[in-house]
Design an enzyme around this catalytic site. Structure first.
Site, PDB file in Angstrom:
ATOM      1  N   GLY A  58       0.837  -1.198   0.000  1.00  0.00           N
ATOM      2  CA  GLY A  58       0.000   0.000   0.000  1.00  0.00           C
ATOM      3  C   GLY A  58       0.867   1.242   0.000  1.00  0.00           C
ATOM      4  O   GLY A  58       2.060   1.174   0.305  1.00  0.00           O
ATOM      5  N   CYS A  85       5.400  -6.059   1.490  1.00  0.00           N
ATOM      6  CA  CYS A  85       5.755  -4.644   1.409  1.00  0.00           C
ATOM      7  C   CYS A  85       5.148  -3.850   2.563  1.00  0.00           C
ATOM      8  O   CYS A  85       5.554  -4.044   3.700  1.00  0.00           O
ATOM      9  CB  CYS A  85       5.364  -4.096   0.032  1.00  0.00           C
ATOM     10  SG  CYS A  85       6.190  -2.549  -0.322  1.00  0.00           S
ATOM     11  N   TYR A  86       4.133  -3.004   2.317  1.00  0.00           N
ATOM     12  CA  TYR A  86       3.512  -2.302   3.452  1.00  0.00           C
ATOM     13  C   TYR A  86       3.010  -3.322   4.476  1.00  0.00           C
ATOM     14  O   TYR A  86       3.087  -3.098   5.690  1.00  0.00           O
ATOM     15  CB  TYR A  86       2.347  -1.426   2.964  1.00  0.00           C
ATOM     16  CG  TYR A  86       1.681  -0.673   4.100  1.00  0.00           C
ATOM     17  CD1 TYR A  86       2.207   0.525   4.554  1.00  0.00           C
ATOM     18  CD2 TYR A  86       0.551  -1.192   4.739  1.00  0.00           C
ATOM     19  CE1 TYR A  86       1.625   1.207   5.612  1.00  0.00           C
ATOM     20  CE2 TYR A  86      -0.037  -0.521   5.801  1.00  0.00           C
ATOM     21  CZ  TYR A  86       0.500   0.679   6.231  1.00  0.00           C
ATOM     22  OH  TYR A  86      -0.075   1.348   7.291  1.00  0.00           O
ATOM     23  N   HIS A 176       7.448  -7.648  -3.918  1.00  0.00           N
ATOM     24  CA  HIS A 176       6.117  -8.070  -4.387  1.00  0.00           C
ATOM     25  C   HIS A 176       6.223  -9.392  -5.151  1.00  0.00           C
ATOM     26  O   HIS A 176       6.553  -9.395  -6.338  1.00  0.00           O
ATOM     27  CB  HIS A 176       5.530  -6.999  -5.305  1.00  0.00           C
ATOM     28  CG  HIS A 176       5.102  -5.769  -4.576  1.00  0.00           C
ATOM     29  ND1 HIS A 176       3.844  -5.615  -4.058  1.00  0.00           N
ATOM     30  CD2 HIS A 176       5.781  -4.647  -4.242  1.00  0.00           C
ATOM     31  CE1 HIS A 176       3.746  -4.450  -3.444  1.00  0.00           C
ATOM     32  NE2 HIS A 176       4.926  -3.840  -3.544  1.00  0.00           N
ATOM     33  N   GLU A 178       3.862 -11.119  -6.259  1.00  0.00           N
ATOM     34  CA  GLU A 178       2.723 -11.318  -7.165  1.00  0.00           C
ATOM     35  C   GLU A 178       2.962 -10.780  -8.574  1.00  0.00           C
ATOM     36  O   GLU A 178       2.209 -11.085  -9.483  1.00  0.00           O
ATOM     37  CB  GLU A 178       1.449 -10.687  -6.579  1.00  0.00           C
ATOM     38  CG  GLU A 178       1.499  -9.179  -6.348  1.00  0.00           C
ATOM     39  CD  GLU A 178       2.146  -8.813  -5.018  1.00  0.00           C
ATOM     40  OE1 GLU A 178       2.808  -9.682  -4.433  1.00  0.00           O
ATOM     41  OE2 GLU A 178       2.015  -7.668  -4.597  1.00  0.00           O
ATOM     42  N   ASP A 233     -20.170 -12.485 -20.532  1.00  0.00           N
ATOM     43  CA  ASP A 233     -20.570 -12.525 -19.123  1.00  0.00           C
ATOM     44  C   ASP A 233     -22.062 -12.815 -18.963  1.00  0.00           C
ATOM     45  O   ASP A 233     -22.441 -13.728 -18.214  1.00  0.00           O
ATOM     46  CB  ASP A 233     -20.227 -11.199 -18.431  1.00  0.00           C
ATOM     47  CG  ASP A 233     -18.758 -10.855 -18.591  1.00  0.00           C
ATOM     48  OD1 ASP A 233     -17.975 -11.791 -18.870  1.00  0.00           O
ATOM     49  OD2 ASP A 233     -18.401  -9.675 -18.462  1.00  0.00           O
ATOM     50  N   LYS A 375     -12.458 -12.496 -15.312  1.00  0.00           N
ATOM     51  CA  LYS A 375     -12.899 -12.730 -16.697  1.00  0.00           C
ATOM     52  C   LYS A 375     -12.451 -14.095 -17.237  1.00  0.00           C
ATOM     53  O   LYS A 375     -13.235 -14.819 -17.839  1.00  0.00           O
ATOM     54  CB  LYS A 375     -12.334 -11.620 -17.588  1.00  0.00           C
ATOM     55  CG  LYS A 375     -12.837 -11.653 -19.010  1.00  0.00           C
ATOM     56  CD  LYS A 375     -14.060 -10.813 -19.137  1.00  0.00           C
ATOM     57  CE  LYS A 375     -14.623 -10.803 -20.530  1.00  0.00           C
ATOM     58  NZ  LYS A 375     -15.860 -10.023 -20.581  1.00  0.00           N
TER      59      LYS A 375
END
Ligand code: XMP
Length: 519
Positions: A58, A85-86, A176, A178, A233, A375
């Site tokens: 963040g 991180c944060y 990070h 990710e 969708d 999605k």
């Protein structure tokens, strides 16, 4: 209904990449949800009952007095926790360590982490190459780790790049894992969820069964209506709901005169003829095109279409009689409440057409069986439900349809020319095997006529622009690098096969600064 899957909770502190954490976990067949830190109270934690918790990154600084904190009970519920991180810094601060600001230790971008002597299960499969590339993005850094923690990895600017308290299964990393720039990051998540005891049972087959049971429980014997646009969708939502409650579902498909060539027939054949669903095909072309007549301002066009769509939908929904539920293909990215630190209203670039506001106006309850999916997961569910591959892989098509691909005044002859040119262009793309590489491709008819020569005669016809972009989520986009041969061949085909067009251009604007659609 009881929760079948173990759940992982991601507490969001506002990182730009929090959604990527969820993506990495879903790829491991782990069910997770992102919730903003303000919402995660003790009561929420007790009810959510996570089997593991991740504290996201963040933009705030834990040094600031009012900086965001997780509820302190999160450290008492006896589940593995990973701080990123944060998330790492806030963990250290709360558990008795220390965080300091910058001064030569700010780090943004690629960095290399090397291991310390001790082994850590979280790092199984790491450091085969002695060091690992990671992505850093921090101003503050941990200067003292909390009691019980040890260091398992360091980088030149982050001496506490990887820390853990193995007795409590608390892990904290400065980088990070990710993002793609941490190439081995997925492995960390894999090790983390394994340690937390996740079975990896979040599969589409299981989801389908679970979603069907939920829909039946929610709807009971009542009727449901679903607005079908022909997009992926709403189509997947309709087929899933139909499987759950059969003819209690009626689909309403509005032909507003702004659809592509053959689109209405395709949707009708698929849903009414193949799936035999109760189906209302509302032919409202006259109404929409009538009200759009003479309008050339993009926002005015969008607002007219949005308003008419709600009126028309409401009218036809009335024909179903007593429907208490409205089905929508809302996806997870639309649902995530992201943490906003700026708090200011963002500028409206375009008034997006959607049916928001409709349920309140009609006093209906919502059925949103795709609310938990991304999605690509919706596409996987569509395949699981047996929808044709070509249908599932279709490019997105905007609610206002061809209206926003026809700058200036919309006329029927212009729409007809646009439909034909678009069909030739898409045919070309398919023939060259490029359709699936492209996020979206379409033709826009321009509000100018140009002079040309065909045979020995003069022409004075419309110019059109071809658009094709690559994108991950439609938020940013790049133009697709067609070969000159492809572009030349396509231009020739359009001019030869579509009366009314004598000039073809290719739009090479990225987004930003452009947008994908022309209006
Ligand atoms: P823009 O033009 O804003 O488009 O770069 C981004 C993506 O959104 C689609 N789009 C819409 N979709 N209703 C929709 O359902 C709308 O009003 C709308 N406007 C744009 C566009 O096709 C692209 O995929």
């Amino acid at each position: 209904m009881t929760q079948i899957h173990d759940r992982l909770l991601i507490i969001d502190f506002g990182s730009q990449v929090t959604q990527l954490i969820a993506r990495r976990l879903r790829e491991l067949n782990v069910y997770c949800e992102i919730h903003p830190y303000q919402k995660v109270t003790d009561a929420f934690l007790a009810e959510f009952a996570p089997k593991g918790v991740i504290l996201s990154g963040g933009p705030a600084s834990v040094i600031d007095v009012d900086s965001p904190r997780p509820p302190s009970t999160v450290f008492d519920i006896n589940v593995p926790i990973l701080g990123i991180c944060y998330g790492q810094q806030v963990m250290m601060e709360v558990l008795g360590g220390k965080v300091e600001s910058g001064h030569g230790t700010k780090e943004f971008g690629r960095a290399y982490v090397t291991p310390t002597a001790d082994k850590l299960t979280l790092l199984d499969g790491w450091f085969a190459d002695t060091r690992e590339q990671v992505w850093m993005s921090h101003g503050d850094h941990v200067s003292k780790i909390a009691p019980g923690f040890e260091v398992f990895g360091t980088s030149p600017n982050a001496p506490f790049a990887i820390t853990a308290d193995t007795s409590r299964n608390f892990f904290a990393v400065q980088f990070h894992p990710e993002v793609h720039h941490t190439p081995n990051g997925a492995k960390l998540y894999e090790n983390f969820v394994k340690m937390a005891g996740f079975k990896g049972d979040w599969t589409m087959g299981a989801y389908r069964e679970e979603a069907i049971a939920k829909i039946r429980e929610q709807v009971g014997d009542e009727k449901v209506i679903c607005g079908l646009s022909g997009g992926v969708d709403s189509s997947v939502a309709a087929v899933l709901i139909h499987e759950a409650i059969g003819d209690q579902l009626t689909c309403v498909f509005v032909d507003n005169g702004l659809l592509r060539k053959g689109e209405a027939e395709e949707v009708v054949t698929m849903f009414r003829d193949n799936y035999k669903m109760p189906f209302i095909h509302a032919d409202e072309r006259e109404l929409f095109l009538g009200e759009l007549d003479g309008q050339s301002d993009p926002e005015t066009k969008r607002k007219i279409i949005g308003r008419l769509f709600i009126d028309v939908f409401q009218k036809h929904a009335g024909e179903v009689g007593g429907a208490k539920f409205l089905a929508q293909g809302t996806l997870y990215p639309d649902v995530i409440e992201s943490v906003s630190f700026s708090g200011g209203p963002s500028v409206t670039i375009k008034s997006h057409h959607n049916v928001g506001g409709l349920p309140e106006k009609m006093g209906m309850k919502l059925v949103e069986p795709l609310r938990e999916l991304f999605k690509d997961e919706v596409r996987a569910l569509g395949r699981e439900l047996g929808l044709p591959a070509a249908f599932i892989g279709r490019h997105p098509f905007p609610g206002p349809g061809l209206a926003i691909r026809c700058p200036g005044e919309i006329t029927r002859p212009k729409l007809e020319i646009l439909r034909e040119a678009d069909a030739v262009y898409i045919d070309q793309i398919r023939k060259h095997g490029l359709y699936d590489e492209i996020w979206q491709a379409f033709v826009a008819i321009l509000p100018v006529r140009t002079v040309g020569v065909m045979g020995d005669g003069r022409t004075y016809d419309f110019a059109c622009a071809l658009r094709a972009v690559t994108s991950v989520d439609g938020m940013t986009a790049d133009y697709y690098p067609f070969t000159h041969e492809f572009l030349g061949e396509t231009a020739t085909r359009i001019i030869n096969e579509v009366p009314g067009i004598n000039r073809v251009t290719y739009d090479i604007t990225s987004k930003p600064p452009g947008t994908i659609e022309w209006e």
